[in-house]
Write an enzyme that holds these catalytic residues in place. Structure first.
Site, mmCIF file in Angstrom:
data_model
loop_
_atom_site.group_PDB
_atom_site.id
_atom_site.type_symbol
_atom_site.label_atom_id
_atom_site.label_comp_id
_atom_site.label_asym_id
_atom_site.label_seq_id
_atom_site.Cartn_x
_atom_site.Cartn_y
_atom_site.Cartn_z
ATOM 1 N N GLY A 42 36.877 48.830 -4.954
ATOM 2 C CA GLY A 42 35.896 48.382 -4.759
ATOM 3 C C GLY A 42 35.892 47.855 -6.836
ATOM 4 O O GLY A 42 36.654 48.442 -7.572
ATOM 5 N N ARG B 143 0.823 -1.350 0.256
ATOM 6 C CA ARG B 143 -0.069 -0.256 0.314
ATOM 7 C C ARG B 143 0.759 1.526 0.118
ATOM 8 O O ARG B 143 0.255 1.924 0.108
ATOM 9 C CB ARG B 143 -1.035 -0.494 1.391
ATOM 10 C CG ARG B 143 -1.436 -0.847 0.941
ATOM 11 C CD ARG B 143 -3.096 -0.972 2.156
ATOM 12 N NE ARG B 143 -2.526 -1.690 3.448
ATOM 13 C CZ ARG B 143 -3.033 -1.980 4.325
ATOM 14 N NH1 ARG B 143 -3.574 -0.456 4.695
ATOM 15 N NH2 ARG B 143 -2.896 -2.548 5.302
ATOM 16 N N GLN C 92 13.752 -14.339 4.955
ATOM 17 C CA GLN C 92 12.398 -15.391 4.762
ATOM 18 C C GLN C 92 12.320 -14.569 3.486
ATOM 19 O O GLN C 92 11.892 -13.755 3.124
ATOM 20 C CB GLN C 92 11.576 -14.857 5.626
ATOM 21 C CG GLN C 92 9.960 -15.575 5.881
ATOM 22 C CD GLN C 92 8.774 -14.547 6.137
ATOM 23 O OE1 GLN C 92 9.479 -13.009 5.967
ATOM 24 N NE2 GLN C 92 7.770 -14.884 6.447
ATOM 25 N N ALA D 178 29.623 43.997 -0.804
ATOM 26 C CA ALA D 178 28.288 43.546 -1.482
ATOM 27 C C ALA D 178 28.930 43.497 -2.399
ATOM 28 O O ALA D 178 30.166 43.527 -2.758
ATOM 29 C CB ALA D 178 27.308 45.053 -1.735
ATOM 30 N N GLY E 47 9.114 -3.963 12.369
ATOM 31 C CA GLY E 47 9.719 -3.019 11.150
ATOM 32 C C GLY E 47 8.888 -1.479 11.245
ATOM 33 O O GLY E 47 9.733 -0.873 10.756
ATOM 34 N N TYR F 121 30.122 35.490 -1.104
ATOM 35 C CA TYR F 121 30.956 34.394 -1.117
ATOM 36 C C TYR F 121 32.065 34.775 -0.334
ATOM 37 O O TYR F 121 33.462 34.772 -1.122
ATOM 38 C CB TYR F 121 30.758 33.864 -2.833
ATOM 39 C CG TYR F 121 31.152 32.671 -2.552
ATOM 40 C CD1 TYR F 121 30.889 30.932 -1.789
ATOM 41 C CD2 TYR F 121 33.014 32.809 -3.491
ATOM 42 C CE1 TYR F 121 31.267 29.883 -1.301
ATOM 43 C CE2 TYR F 121 33.355 30.936 -2.976
ATOM 44 C CZ TYR F 121 32.690 30.076 -2.232
ATOM 45 O OH TYR F 121 32.845 28.159 -2.099
ATOM 46 N N ASN G 157 38.501 30.657 -4.815
ATOM 47 C CA ASN G 157 38.597 30.069 -4.483
ATOM 48 C C ASN G 157 39.663 28.055 -4.784
ATOM 49 O O ASN G 157 39.771 27.330 -4.364
ATOM 50 C CB ASN G 157 38.582 29.428 -2.992
ATOM 51 C CG ASN G 157 37.073 28.745 -3.362
ATOM 52 O OD1 ASN G 157 36.322 28.899 -4.387
ATOM 53 N ND2 ASN G 157 36.314 27.826 -2.494
HETATM 54 C C1 UD1 Z 1 0.155 -8.259 13.203
HETATM 55 C C2 UD1 Z 1 -0.529 -9.533 13.445
HETATM 56 C C3 UD1 Z 1 -1.995 -8.734 14.359
HETATM 57 C C4 UD1 Z 1 -1.592 -7.481 15.113
HETATM 58 C C5 UD1 Z 1 -1.050 -6.982 13.909
HETATM 59 C C6 UD1 Z 1 -0.745 -5.614 14.729
HETATM 60 C C7 UD1 Z 1 -0.205 -11.626 12.871
HETATM 61 C C8 UD1 Z 1 -0.565 -13.025 12.180
HETATM 62 N N1 UD1 Z 1 -1.056 -10.531 12.954
HETATM 63 O O1 UD1 Z 1 -1.231 -8.873 11.412
HETATM 64 O O2 UD1 Z 1 -2.296 -10.036 15.141
HETATM 65 O O3 UD1 Z 1 -2.877 -6.539 15.058
HETATM 66 O O4 UD1 Z 1 -0.101 -7.090 13.639
HETATM 67 O O5 UD1 Z 1 -0.069 -4.554 13.483
HETATM 68 O O6 UD1 Z 1 0.817 -11.600 13.456
HETATM 69 N N2 UD1 Z 1 6.223 -9.734 8.139
HETATM 70 C C9 UD1 Z 1 7.065 -10.358 7.681
HETATM 71 N N3 UD1 Z 1 6.857 -11.682 6.818
HETATM 72 C C10 UD1 Z 1 5.854 -11.957 6.747
HETATM 73 C C11 UD1 Z 1 4.514 -11.410 7.003
HETATM 74 C C12 UD1 Z 1 4.573 -10.546 7.348
HETATM 75 O O7 UD1 Z 1 8.394 -9.963 8.079
HETATM 76 O O8 UD1 Z 1 5.778 -13.411 5.575
HETATM 77 C C13 UD1 Z 1 7.085 -8.084 8.123
HETATM 78 C C14 UD1 Z 1 5.729 -6.642 7.956
HETATM 79 O O9 UD1 Z 1 6.757 -7.393 7.352
HETATM 80 C C15 UD1 Z 1 5.664 -6.186 9.277
HETATM 81 C C16 UD1 Z 1 4.863 -7.439 10.095
HETATM 82 O O10 UD1 Z 1 5.519 -8.205 9.658
HETATM 83 O O11 UD1 Z 1 6.955 -5.768 9.383
HETATM 84 C C17 UD1 Z 1 3.659 -7.690 10.295
HETATM 85 O O12 UD1 Z 1 2.604 -7.913 9.460
HETATM 86 P P1 UD1 Z 1 1.405 -7.512 9.092
HETATM 87 O O13 UD1 Z 1 1.359 -7.864 7.019
HETATM 88 O O14 UD1 Z 1 1.359 -5.761 9.025
HETATM 89 O O15 UD1 Z 1 0.601 -7.883 9.710
HETATM 90 P P2 UD1 Z 1 -1.083 -7.666 9.880
HETATM 91 O O16 UD1 Z 1 -1.958 -8.710 9.078
HETATM 92 O O17 UD1 Z 1 -0.509 -6.410 10.560
#
Ligand code: UD1
Ligand code: MG
Length: 463
Positions: A430, A16, A78, A387, A106, A373, A393
């Site tokens: 000047g 998004r 991952q 002025a 993050g 300058y 330089n």
């Molecule tokens: C998650 C929680 C939800 C909570 C919410 C709070 C889960 C299943 N759900 O949902 O309960 O209310 O956060 O904001 O955990 N990420 C990865 N790898 C992945 C998927 C996600 O590293 O495969 C990281 C994303 O980059 C992000 C964080 O995990 O930093 C959260 O992922 P996101 O998809 O935003 O989880 P939510 O659906 O918001």
């Protein structure tokens, strides 16, 4: 006290944001979202900090290695991204059994260290501790399901929740503290049999309950601390929330802000007493303002120390970058002045409109008031720099210094071709182009001699 290991999930796509930059690298207050999380984690004195990368992994890792050279960050890749549980599974080979693991996201930049510490205390090395919050509109979040006696039973993701479960206002923040040994056994039991076909980290709660491990919720009421960034709109909202908090803290220290909603601090701003800051100022890097300093409207000031009583008039741009800029006591700068790296201005120096100073030292009381300058120059006390004058330089290959000794008067529209020294107390007429050093006290003029032709008749147009 248990040893801490921090895991930061940063592999998600951030669809998004509609950006080619990975979401966690988008800046808030001038710093990448994930860097805020890392900086907070550093204050907890964790043994290991592991960042889970996936989408844009190379770019994220390179940026973080550069910004955290000495922090000993570890990375777990991952690929592909199959959910938050799958994300944390990738860290298992890096996690020792004896620690408590704090899981952070993050893209949640404003969590405070004392909140995390309270969560760690709630875990106490033995329990599963969840950071939760009551929300008027919990849409999209995982809900905290409790039994009749109030004990946490499960986290139900929004997409899997029944109508009754969706009515629950208590949500999971995405942040937990959990003993590593238990976490590992639970991660091994995750499946993806749910509405999103993902491996949910939140399912560990069910396993904890089944195993008779206590689950505790640490509930806070400050939504900004758990707010995640998913879109440019949310990023801008969180930026404003953060900036207002910074502004409030400054005002509580006694700083006078004309409008706290029109201040941006992208770094560290330290202020002594009785500092005034007008609207629309941006501060970057490390900026220190001495007692009684006044900053006019629309200034951008970075990496600079401004000493007591100095006044920076509107629309001034200062950036010290790595060399820094120093403005002396009682100096007057601007409006429309530009101070670049290595500008070291003494007390009572005046720098006026459209004057640029770079890598130059100006001693007490020196003045360059208009359109000038000064680059690679050493300027003595009480020098008046006219002025339109410039130091040339740069010879096209190398930079050279210009020395202007004390009490020199440089007229308007002069070029001082470096290397060159103007002796103390000297005067430069000047319009002079000065290529040779001058004696102390001398008047130096280097320009075409004026001739005047009496009764000159201008040509007239032929009929
Ligand atoms: C998650 C929680 C939800 C909570 C919410 C709070 C889960 C299943 N759900 O949902 O309960 O209310 O956060 O904001 O955990 N990420 C990865 N790898 C992945 C998927 C996600 O590293 O495969 C990281 C994303 O980059 C992000 C964080 O995990 O930093 C959260 O992922 P996101 O998809 O935003 O989880 P939510 O659906 O918001
Ligand atoms: Mg999220």
């Amino acid at each position: 006290m248990s040893v801490l290991d921090v895991v930061i999930m940063a592999a998600g796509k951030g669809t998004r944001m509609k950006s080619s930059l990975p979401k966690v690298l988008h800046p808030l207050a001038g710093k990448a979202l994930v860097q805020h999380v890392i900086d907070t984690a550093q204050t907890l004195n964790a043994r290991h900090t592991i960042v889970i990368t996936g989408h844009g992994a190379e770019q994220v890792e390179a940026a973080l290695l550069q910004a955290n050279a000495s922090a000993g960050l570890q990375f777990a890749r991952q690929m592909p991204q199959l959910g938050t549980g799958h994300a944390v599974q990738q860290t298992v080979p890096l996690l020792a059994d004896d620690g408590v693991v704090v899981v952070l996201s993050g893209d949640v930049p404003l969590t405070q260290a004392n909140t995390l510490q309270a969560l760690i205390d709630a875990c106490a090395g033995t329990r599963l501790a969840l950071l939760t919050l009551n929300m008027p509109d919990p849409t999209g979040y995982g809900r905290i399901e409790r039994n009749a006696s109030g004990a946490v039973q499960a986290i139900v993701e929004h997409k899997d929740a029944s109508e009754a479960q969706r009515a629950i206002r208590e949500i999971y923040s995405g942040i937990m503290a959990v003993p590593a040994k238990l976490l590992k056994t639970w991660l091994a039991r995750l499946d993806n049999h749910n509405a999103q076909n993902e491996y949910y980290l939140t399912d560990v709660v069910k396993f904890a309950v089944a195993d008779g491990v206590a689950v505790v919720a640490h509930t806070i009421d400050d939504a900004a601390q758990v707010a995640g960034v998913n879109s440019p709109v949310q990023l801008a909202e969180l930026e404003r929330t953060h900036q207002l908090r910074v502004a409030r803290a400054l005002m509580e220290q006694g700083v006078r802000l004309i409008d706290p909603s029109r201040l941006d601090v992208r770094g560290m701003l330290r202020c002594a007493s009785d500092v005034h800051i007008d609207v629309n100022c941006v501060f970057e890097g490390v900026v220190e303002l001495g007692a009684g300093v006044k900053i006019g409207a629309n200034c951008v000031i970075a990496n600079c120390t401004i000493h007591a009583g100095a006044v920076i008039h509107p629309f001034t741009h200062i950036d010290g970058e790595k060399l820094g800029v120093s403005v002396g006591e009682g100096a007057l700068i601007g409006p429309f002045a530009r101070l670049r790296p290595g500008a070291q201005l003494g007390a009572e120096v005046h720098i006026g409109n459209f004057v640029e100073v770079k890598n130059s030292t100006l001693a007490q009381g020196a003045k360059a008031n208009h359109l000038a300058y000064l680059g690679d120059a050493t300027v003595g006390e009480r020098v008046n720099y006219g002025a339109g004058s410039i130091t040339a330089n740069y010879d096209g290959a190398n930079k050279h210094r210009t020395v202007i000794e004390a009490d020199v008067h440089i007229g308007s529209n002069c070029v001082l071709v470096a290397p060159v020294t103007i002796g103390a107390g000297g005067t430069v007429g000047g319009g002079s182009t000065i290529t040779k050093s001058t004696e102390a006290g001398a008047l130096s003029v280097a320009r075409g001699k004026q001739i005047s032709i009496a009764n000159y008749k201008r040509p007239v147009k032929k009929k």
